[in-house]
Design an enzyme around this catalytic site. Structure first.
Site, PDB file in Angstrom:
ATOM      1  N   ARG A   1       0.822  -1.212   0.000  1.00  0.00           N
ATOM      2  CA  ARG A   1       0.000   0.000   0.000  1.00  0.00           C
ATOM      3  C   ARG A   1       0.858   1.265   0.000  1.00  0.00           C
ATOM      4  O   ARG A   1       0.434   2.310  -0.493  1.00  0.00           O
ATOM      5  CB  ARG A   1      -0.922   0.026   1.231  1.00  0.00           C
ATOM      6  CG  ARG A   1      -1.916  -1.111   1.284  1.00  0.00           C
ATOM      7  CD  ARG A   1      -2.753  -1.022   2.551  1.00  0.00           C
ATOM      8  NE  ARG A   1      -3.388  -2.294   2.868  1.00  0.00           N
ATOM      9  CZ  ARG A   1      -4.152  -2.500   3.925  1.00  0.00           C
ATOM     10  NH1 ARG A   1      -4.387  -1.506   4.767  1.00  0.00           N
ATOM     11  NH2 ARG A   1      -4.696  -3.676   4.156  1.00  0.00           N
TER      12      ARG A   1
ATOM     13  N   GLU B   1     -11.101  -1.765  -5.782  1.00  0.00           N
ATOM     14  CA  GLU B   1     -11.595  -0.772  -4.822  1.00  0.00           C
ATOM     15  C   GLU B   1     -10.626   0.402  -4.697  1.00  0.00           C
ATOM     16  O   GLU B   1      -9.427   0.254  -4.885  1.00  0.00           O
ATOM     17  CB  GLU B   1     -11.762  -1.432  -3.445  1.00  0.00           C
ATOM     18  CG  GLU B   1     -12.396  -0.509  -2.415  1.00  0.00           C
ATOM     19  CD  GLU B   1     -12.177  -0.984  -0.992  1.00  0.00           C
ATOM     20  OE1 GLU B   1     -13.035  -0.699  -0.136  1.00  0.00           O
ATOM     21  OE2 GLU B   1     -11.134  -1.613  -0.714  1.00  0.00           O
TER      22      GLU B   1
END
Length: 483
Positions: free
Chosen positions: A100, A171
């Site tokens: 991330r 997403e």
């Protein structure tokens, strides 16, 4: 590149793509033409967008967990367990924290250490490091639609690899994966980076491959007023649509008051249809996702199941297209696969019991829909005004001015002036409306709701109410009453 809500040209996209695919060696595995052919071979039952369209048509509420571990086979085993034992309709792949933050060397170290330890030492699946080949092993080993779920401000390489690997849903967004997740990353940068991701999804759509896109609805997750999350979701949805995305799921995080939660999903559907049509995106397929309670959970598992059940009931009665499911280990850390499956089965049971029941649209529900829509329009219309018709530019300026403001967010680009608290019935209102561009009657509405609660509790409305409400559910209540 200069930020604006305009579809990227092929020259702009491919100039950036050359740089993106060089960020880690597995980027060289991506071949767009070959990936399109691979997607064409994926059967409909494993196609996320198709499954959502079918669910919306049939009035279903699908279940989906969060889950991800470091190693490929262990991740496959986990997903198959959640599908078979947990009866999940849709499957996730939650990405690890190193990926991330684009820290791929650290992610590789986590993979290597996990192999030596014989168990996952990462909190998710490091898809970039596993590459297209590794991702396809996962895709081909499970029998349900798969979505990438993460929390990445710069997800460009992750998008390339996972979509080429065969994921059919993705997403995130430039606001919802920045403001709640990062401290020092500018909105200009993340919106641009996510325009790249959306343009890639748009290119797949132009080649006949429909990939579902889902902005992250709950934002910071705790006491976020519906109008704030709705405004961000609709902006991110329109940003995606401008880049050619055709299948979009807009999300909302449970607040806890049933009337407000049902009204919020209804208002989100109506507002999204309205703004998408008015801004030139009438051909997008829109669905909804309801996130079970994202705040603090009780440590006691029996009490945690009550919170999960309440979220399941709200999602079912609101007729959301899918629900993101929590686990009874929510207060304790990363759940076991067994606990994850228990949360799924609890939710599935509630949904099945309530599927044929309609929540009555009473005057209270209609009034709540009306206030949510009025607030959201105030926010969105001001965004367009600040951006002179451009919602990308307007969003950046809106956060600078506090016109958009997410409670309890870590980002320095978020003003953090608004303070949410519950009213006397447990609906989320605003103790302090900050710089939100609400009309005087809306501001008065929130003040009156806080005054009513203060009178009932025998205390003046104060910041203490905010604190009490943050911890209330973990302490066994919805409203943080004085003890």
């Amino acid at each position: 590149m200069e930020l604006r809500n305009k579809r990227w040209s092929e020259q702009e996209f491919y100039a950036m793509r050359e740089e993106v695919l060089q960020q880690w060696p597995t980027g060289r595995e991506v071949d767009f033409g070959e990936a399109v052919k691979y997607h064409e071979s994926i059967p409909a039952k494993r196609h996320f967008a198709k499954r959502l369209v079918k669910a919306k048509k049939n009035g279903e509420t699908l279940t989906q967990p969060r889950a991800g571990v470091a190693l490929i086979q262990e991740h496959i085993n986990l997903l198959n367990f959640l599908s078979q034992e947990g009866e999940a309709d849709l499957l996730p792949t939650t990405i690890d924290s190193y990926t991330r933050q684009n820290q791929y060397k650290e992610a590789q170290n986590g993979i290597d250490e996990s192999r030596r330890a014989g168990r996952s030492l990462l909190n998710g699946f490091p898809a970039v490091n596993h590459g297209v080949e590794g991702v396809r092993k996962v895709v081909e080993s499970v029998n349900a639609p798969l979505q990438v779920r993460h929390g990445t401000p710069d997800a460009r390489l992750l998008t390339e690899i996972t979509l080429a690997g065969g994921f059919t849903a993705y997403e995130g967004g430039g606001i919802s994966y920045n403001i709640p997740y990062a401290k020092n990353v500018s909105l200009e940068k993340t919106i641009l980076d996510w325009q790249y991701c959306d343009r890639l999804v748009g290119l797949y759509a132009e080649h006949g491959v429909e990939i579902n896109r889902e902005p992250f609805g709950p934002l910071t997750g705790t006491l976020v007023p519906p109008s704030v999350s709705h405004a961000v979701a609709i902006i991110e949805g329109m940003l995606a649509a401008e880049q050619g995305v055709k299948n979009i799921t807009l999300g909302y995080g449970q607040c806890g008051n049933l009337i407000q939660d049902v009204a919020a999903i209804k208002a989100l559907e109506q507002l999204a249809d309205e703004y998408f049509r008015e801004n030139g995106y009438p051909d997008c397929v829109l669905t909804t996702v309801f996130h079970q309670w994202m705040g603090g959970f009780p440590q006691d598992e029996a009490k945690a199941f009550a919170v999960i059940s309440w979220g399941a009931a709200a999602a079912a009665l609101a007729k959301a297209t899918k629900v993101i499911v929590k686990t009874p280990h929510e207060a304790l850390g990363i759940p076991t696969k067994e606990a994850n499956a228990q949360g799924l089965k609890t939710t599935k049971q509630l949904i099945n019991m309530l599927r044929d029941q309609m929540f009555p649209i009473t005057k209270d529900v209609e009034d709540e829909i009306a206030i949510i829509k009025a607030e959201t329009r105030c926010l969105l219309n001001k965004v367009f005004e600040l951006g002179q018709g451009d919602c990308a530019i307007g969003a950046v300026r809106a956060f600078q001015a506090g016109v958009l403001d997410v409670p309890f967010a870590p980002s320095k680009y978020n003003l953090n002036k608004i303070l949410p608290a519950r009213d006397n019935q447990g609906a989320v209102r605003l103790f302090d409306t900050g710089n939100l561009p609400f009309t005087p009657d809306i501001i008065d509405f929130h003040q009156q709701k806080m005054a009513e609660r203060g009178k009932a509790e025998g205390r003046n409305p104060s910041f203490q109410m905010v604190i009490d409400d943050i911890y209330a559910i973990s302490h066994g209540r919805l409203v943080g009453r004085p003890r």
